[in-house]
Design a protein around this motif. Structure first.
Motif, PDB file in Angstrom:
ATOM      1  N   SER A   1     -10.838  -4.766  -1.264  1.00 60.40           N
ATOM      2  CA  SER A   1      -8.947  -4.005  -1.170  1.00 60.40           C
ATOM      3  C   SER A   1      -8.371  -3.678  -3.159  1.00 60.40           C
ATOM      4  O   SER A   1      -7.835  -2.962  -2.339  1.00 60.40           O
TER       5      SER A   1
ATOM      6  N   GLU B   1       4.188  -3.102   2.016  1.00 57.54           N
ATOM      7  CA  GLU B   1       3.617  -2.835   3.582  1.00 57.54           C
ATOM      8  C   GLU B   1       2.066  -3.015   3.707  1.00 57.54           C
ATOM      9  O   GLU B   1       1.305  -2.772   1.991  1.00 57.54           O
ATOM     10  N   ARG B   2       1.766  -2.672   4.476  1.00 57.24           N
ATOM     11  CA  ARG B   2       0.369  -3.599   5.305  1.00 57.24           C
ATOM     12  C   ARG B   2       0.221  -2.477   6.184  1.00 57.24           C
ATOM     13  O   ARG B   2       0.396  -1.668   7.339  1.00 57.24           O
TER      14      ARG B   2
ATOM     15  N   GLU C   1      -3.516  -0.372   8.827  1.00 58.54           N
ATOM     16  CA  GLU C   1      -5.082  -0.574   8.383  1.00 58.54           C
ATOM     17  C   GLU C   1      -5.661   0.355   8.897  1.00 58.54           C
ATOM     18  O   GLU C   1      -5.483   1.723   9.136  1.00 58.54           O
TER      19      GLU C   1
END
Length: 50
Positions: free
Chosen positions: A28, A2-3, A5
């Motif tokens: 990251s 999943e991403r 923000e």
């Protein structure tokens, strides 16, 4: 995978970049490690409480 923000303040972004440079990681990778450590701390705290 999943991403998510995350919008960091300028000072936090500087710290993340500095850690990345210091340890030869990407930003990251630094964020991944920080999240893992934070989640472990939460998990450890839950185990201690009755």
């Amino acid at each position: 995978m999943e991403r998510f923000e995350y919008l960091a303040s300028q000072s936090t972004a500087r710290e993340i970049r500095a850690l990345a440079r210091e340890y030869g990681l990407t930003e990251s990778e630094v964020l991944d490690q920080l999240v893992e450590l934070g989640l472990e701390e939460i998990e450890d705290g839950r185990r201690v409480e009755p």
